[in-house]
Design a protein around this motif. Structure first.
Motif, PDB file in Angstrom:
ATOM      1  N   ARG A   1       0.835  -1.211   0.000  1.00  0.00           N
ATOM      2  CA  ARG A   1       0.000   0.000   0.000  1.00  0.00           C
ATOM      3  C   ARG A   1       0.863   1.251   0.000  1.00  0.00           C
ATOM      4  O   ARG A   1       0.552   2.239  -0.660  1.00  0.00           O
ATOM      5  N   ALA A   2       1.943   1.222   0.756  1.00  0.00           N
ATOM      6  CA  ALA A   2       2.824   2.388   0.833  1.00  0.00           C
ATOM      7  C   ALA A   2       3.474   2.690  -0.510  1.00  0.00           C
ATOM      8  O   ALA A   2       3.716   3.851  -0.845  1.00  0.00           O
ATOM      9  N   ALA A   3       3.743   1.655  -1.288  1.00  0.00           N
ATOM     10  CA  ALA A   3       4.360   1.844  -2.605  1.00  0.00           C
ATOM     11  C   ALA A   3       3.343   2.235  -3.671  1.00  0.00           C
ATOM     12  O   ALA A   3       3.690   2.877  -4.657  1.00  0.00           O
ATOM     13  N   ALA A   4       2.092   1.886  -3.474  1.00  0.00           N
ATOM     14  CA  ALA A   4       1.058   2.066  -4.501  1.00  0.00           C
ATOM     15  C   ALA A   4       0.847   3.504  -4.974  1.00  0.00           C
ATOM     16  O   ALA A   4       0.678   3.713  -6.169  1.00  0.00           O
ATOM     17  N   PRO A   5       0.838   4.522  -4.133  1.00  0.00           N
ATOM     18  CA  PRO A   5       0.519   5.862  -4.625  1.00  0.00           C
ATOM     19  C   PRO A   5       1.505   6.427  -5.644  1.00  0.00           C
ATOM     20  O   PRO A   5       1.183   7.330  -6.382  1.00  0.00           O
ATOM     21  N   TYR A   6       2.687   5.876  -5.687  1.00  0.00           N
ATOM     22  CA  TYR A   6       3.710   6.460  -6.530  1.00  0.00           C
ATOM     23  C   TYR A   6       3.591   6.122  -8.012  1.00  0.00           C
ATOM     24  O   TYR A   6       4.068   6.857  -8.845  1.00  0.00           O
ATOM     25  N   ARG A   7       2.982   5.010  -8.344  1.00  0.00           N
ATOM     26  CA  ARG A   7       2.898   4.596  -9.745  1.00  0.00           C
ATOM     27  C   ARG A   7       1.552   3.962 -10.041  1.00  0.00           C
ATOM     28  O   ARG A   7       1.359   2.779  -9.807  1.00  0.00           O
ATOM     29  N   ARG A   8       0.644   4.756 -10.554  1.00  0.00           N
ATOM     30  CA  ARG A   8      -0.634   4.226 -11.029  1.00  0.00           C
ATOM     31  C   ARG A   8      -1.373   3.377 -10.017  1.00  0.00           C
ATOM     32  O   ARG A   8      -2.021   2.408 -10.376  1.00  0.00           O
ATOM     33  N   ARG A   9      -1.203   3.673  -8.762  1.00  0.00           N
ATOM     34  CA  ARG A   9      -1.935   2.977  -7.706  1.00  0.00           C
ATOM     35  C   ARG A   9      -1.710   1.473  -7.675  1.00  0.00           C
ATOM     36  O   ARG A   9      -2.583   0.712  -7.317  1.00  0.00           O
ATOM     37  N   ARG A  10      -0.539   1.013  -8.091  1.00  0.00           N
ATOM     38  CA  ARG A  10      -0.182  -0.402  -7.979  1.00  0.00           C
ATOM     39  C   ARG A  10       1.113  -0.508  -7.187  1.00  0.00           C
ATOM     40  O   ARG A  10       2.112   0.111  -7.520  1.00  0.00           O
ATOM     41  N   GLY A  11       1.073  -1.316  -6.159  1.00  0.00           N
ATOM     42  CA  GLY A  11       2.255  -1.561  -5.355  1.00  0.00           C
ATOM     43  C   GLY A  11       2.299  -3.035  -5.005  1.00  0.00           C
ATOM     44  O   GLY A  11       1.268  -3.712  -4.993  1.00  0.00           O
ATOM     45  N   ALA A  12       3.478  -3.534  -4.741  1.00  0.00           N
ATOM     46  CA  ALA A  12       3.628  -4.945  -4.390  1.00  0.00           C
ATOM     47  C   ALA A  12       4.696  -5.080  -3.319  1.00  0.00           C
ATOM     48  O   ALA A  12       5.565  -4.216  -3.187  1.00  0.00           O
ATOM     49  N   ALA A  13       4.612  -6.175  -2.593  1.00  0.00           N
ATOM     50  CA  ALA A  13       5.646  -6.510  -1.619  1.00  0.00           C
ATOM     51  C   ALA A  13       5.728  -8.025  -1.517  1.00  0.00           C
ATOM     52  O   ALA A  13       4.727  -8.721  -1.714  1.00  0.00           O
TER      53      ALA A  13
ATOM     54  N   THR B   1      -4.221 -10.126  -2.745  1.00  0.00           N
ATOM     55  CA  THR B   1      -4.574  -8.978  -3.572  1.00  0.00           C
ATOM     56  C   THR B   1      -5.506  -8.094  -2.754  1.00  0.00           C
ATOM     57  O   THR B   1      -6.470  -8.593  -2.154  1.00  0.00           O
ATOM     58  N   ALA B   2      -5.200  -6.814  -2.713  1.00  0.00           N
ATOM     59  CA  ALA B   2      -6.004  -5.867  -1.934  1.00  0.00           C
ATOM     60  C   ALA B   2      -6.233  -4.608  -2.729  1.00  0.00           C
ATOM     61  O   ALA B   2      -5.466  -4.275  -3.643  1.00  0.00           O
ATOM     62  N   GLY B   3      -7.280  -3.893  -2.360  1.00  0.00           N
ATOM     63  CA  GLY B   3      -7.534  -2.585  -2.941  1.00  0.00           C
ATOM     64  C   GLY B   3      -6.651  -1.542  -2.287  1.00  0.00           C
ATOM     65  O   GLY B   3      -5.959  -1.821  -1.303  1.00  0.00           O
ATOM     66  N   PRO B   4      -6.681  -0.301  -2.797  1.00  0.00           N
ATOM     67  CA  PRO B   4      -5.832   0.756  -2.236  1.00  0.00           C
ATOM     68  C   PRO B   4      -6.074   1.014  -0.742  1.00  0.00           C
ATOM     69  O   PRO B   4      -5.181   1.491  -0.055  1.00  0.00           O
ATOM     70  N   ASP B   5      -7.262   0.676  -0.246  1.00  0.00           N
ATOM     71  CA  ASP B   5      -7.549   0.855   1.176  1.00  0.00           C
ATOM     72  C   ASP B   5      -7.087  -0.316   2.026  1.00  0.00           C
ATOM     73  O   ASP B   5      -7.247  -0.316   3.247  1.00  0.00           O
ATOM     74  N   GLY B   6      -6.516  -1.338   1.385  1.00  0.00           N
ATOM     75  CA  GLY B   6      -6.005  -2.504   2.110  1.00  0.00           C
ATOM     76  C   GLY B   6      -7.001  -3.631   2.260  1.00  0.00           C
ATOM     77  O   GLY B   6      -6.668  -4.677   2.809  1.00  0.00           O
ATOM     78  N   THR B   7      -8.229  -3.430   1.765  1.00  0.00           N
ATOM     79  CA  THR B   7      -9.248  -4.482   1.854  1.00  0.00           C
ATOM     80  C   THR B   7      -8.894  -5.627   0.916  1.00  0.00           C
ATOM     81  O   THR B   7      -8.674  -5.414  -0.284  1.00  0.00           O
ATOM     82  N   LEU B   8      -8.818  -6.828   1.468  1.00  0.00           N
ATOM     83  CA  LEU B   8      -8.500  -8.004   0.657  1.00  0.00           C
ATOM     84  C   LEU B   8      -9.612  -8.296  -0.317  1.00  0.00           C
ATOM     85  O   LEU B   8     -10.790  -8.128  -0.019  1.00  0.00           O
TER      86      LEU B   8
END
Length: 107
Positions: free
Chosen positions: A18-30, A99-106
């Protein structure tokens, strides 16, 4: 499975994604490797190189010496992981791909 029922370490990689997601098209992974180290990433989109956030996180783990993955997480407002994403995670034996949405909901 809800965020409240997840292992704290699994919640951690979702939070990192989630922390990485805002930087590039709302997609982040860990991802978390076999030693507990974590790696977070966003998409890479260059004229000569295109990688998904999950592919970058897996590549970071491998380049740091990881031999396997325990779990992976993708946070996106759009579609879930592609077949290539699933393959990259599966190559290192991850037992869980969240897989979760931007709000962290699975999802």
């Amino acid at each position: 499975m809800t965020e409240a029922t997840l292992d704290p370490e699994d919640n951690k990689i979702i939070t990192l994604a989630r922390a990485a997601a805002p930087y590039r098209r709302r997609r982040g992974a860990a991802v978390r490797d076999e030693t507990g180290r974590t790696y977070s990433a966003t998409n890479v989109a260059l004229p000569s190189l295109t990688l998904s956030a999950l592919q970058v996180a897996v590549a970071m783990a491998v380049s740091s010496g990881a031999e396997s993955l325990e779990a992976a997480a993708l946070v996106t407002a759009g579609e879930g992981p592609s077949e290539a994403d699933r393959a990259a995670v599966t190559d290192l034996g991850a037992k869980a791909l969240f897989t979760a949405g931007p709000d962290g909901t699975l999802r």
